[in-house]
Scaffold this motif. Structure first.
Motif, PDB file in Angstrom:
ATOM      1  N   HIS A  31       0.845  -1.212   0.000  1.00 32.43           N
ATOM      2  CA  HIS A  31       0.000   0.000   0.000  1.00 32.43           C
ATOM      3  C   HIS A  31       0.873   1.253   0.000  1.00 32.43           C
ATOM      4  N   HIS A  42       1.514   5.306  -2.430  1.00 35.12           N
ATOM      5  CA  HIS A  42       1.051   6.241  -3.474  1.00 35.12           C
ATOM      6  C   HIS A  42       2.280   6.832  -4.163  1.00 35.12           C
ATOM      7  N   HIS A  79      -4.956   6.115  -5.431  1.00 38.48           N
ATOM      8  CA  HIS A  79      -6.394   6.202  -5.157  1.00 38.48           C
ATOM      9  C   HIS A  79      -7.197   6.143  -6.456  1.00 38.48           C
ATOM     10  N   GLU A  91      -6.085   1.664  -4.754  1.00 40.12           N
ATOM     11  CA  GLU A  91      -6.847   1.708  -3.506  1.00 40.12           C
ATOM     12  C   GLU A  91      -8.214   2.283  -3.884  1.00 40.12           C
ATOM     13  N   HIS A 105      -6.370   0.102   6.167  1.00 43.35           N
ATOM     14  CA  HIS A 105      -6.278   0.788   7.480  1.00 43.35           C
ATOM     15  C   HIS A 105      -7.593   0.952   8.247  1.00 43.35           C
ATOM     16  N   ASP A 158       1.523   2.768   3.323  1.00 40.94           N
ATOM     17  CA  ASP A 158       0.648   3.880   2.903  1.00 40.94           C
ATOM     18  C   ASP A 158       1.459   5.170   2.689  1.00 40.94           C
ATOM     19  N   HIS A 193       2.768   8.356   1.197  1.00 42.46           N
ATOM     20  CA  HIS A 193       2.394   9.396   0.231  1.00 42.46           C
ATOM     21  C   HIS A 193       3.571  10.349   0.023  1.00 42.46           C
TER      22      HIS A 193
HETATM   23 FE   FE2 Z   1      -3.635   4.878   0.854  1.00 40.54          FE
END
Ligand code: FE2
Length: 240
Positions: free
Chosen positions: A18, A20, A55, A93, A149, A207, A209
């Motif tokens: 996971h 981005h 996303h 996601e 999450h 996750d 970013h």
């Molecule tokens: Fe995410």
């Protein structure tokens, strides 16, 4: 026991599922340079495979196969040029909304990884009214849903036992490393730890970013909690 854990930690969690890291298509990294910088640091920290998950949310990030896989190719090209020894794949996601429900009903192909794993998220404050229906459609279409999450959603704070129900329905649960180290908030950290104690974690995700998420992720990998996590049977490394 300690030496056993130390030995195991070298080859533990080599797959991240996971992040981005496709530049400028969602709220993740903005440039190819920062994407490569983060990938390089993940590789140096022992990550062998990165499945990056931009996303897809019709209202905010109207991505599709073209934007995601096109962006992936650019990042992969740079990885090859630099000779980085890390594998990069992309999925998505998916934000749980009416558009996702329609796509599932129409059997439109979705971006998955591994064993038809489908990563999804929901709104943070309120549980979507069509939550059960979307999950049903995911299974009906042959996908294996992974809930991104769950520790972060406000609406689950008062009813954490809902996660046991989801597990019974074979929905897999992915916790963010940053949550376990308190990056988001004490409330979220508490929930993530509760999930860990109750063996409700199937995947750990970064996750990432941006750089601050990377720092939290790398810090977590140095923590005592990370050592404890190794006693759970996480599924990340089955994707190697
Ligand atoms: Fe995410």
């Amino acid at each position: 026991m300690l030496s056993f854990l130390k030995k195991k930690s070298k080859s533990f969690l080599q797959v991240d599922i996971h992040s981005h890291l496709i530049p400028a298509i969602d709220d993740g990294v903005k440039t190819l340079e920062s994407s490569i910088d983060i990938i390089k640091q993940l590789s140096e920290a022992g990550i062998k495979k990165i499945i990056t998950t931009p996303h897809i949310a019709k209202e905010f990030y109207p991505n599709d196969q073209t934007t995601i896989l096109g962006g992936l190719e650019k990042v992969k090209k740079k990885i090859e040029e630099l000779g980085l020894r890390v594998e990069l794949e992309a999925a998505a996601e998916y934000y749980m909304d009416q558009h996702l429900l329609n796509k599932l009903r129409n059997n439109e192909p979705l971006l998955t990884f591994g064993n038809k794993y489908l990563l999804f998220e929901t709104a943070f404050l309120n549980k979507p009214p069509f939550f059960d229906e979307v999950i049903f459609e995911m299974f009906s279409n042959g996908y294996q849903p992974i809930f991104a999450h769950p520790e972060r959603y406000e609406y689950l704070a008062d009813q954490p036992e809902f996660l046991f129900e989801l597990k019974k329905r074979n929905v897999l649960l992915q916790v963010n490393a940053g949550s376990l180290i308190g990056y988001y908030s004490p409330r979220i950290k508490k929930m993530a730890k509760w999930m860990m104690k109750n063996e409700l974690i199937d995947f750990l995700g970064s996750d990432i970013h941006h750089e601050r998420h990377l720092s939290a992720f790398l810090k977590y990998r140095q923590s005592k909690d990370y050592q404890k996590l190794q006693t759970l049977r996480l599924l990340n490394d089955e994707l190697l």
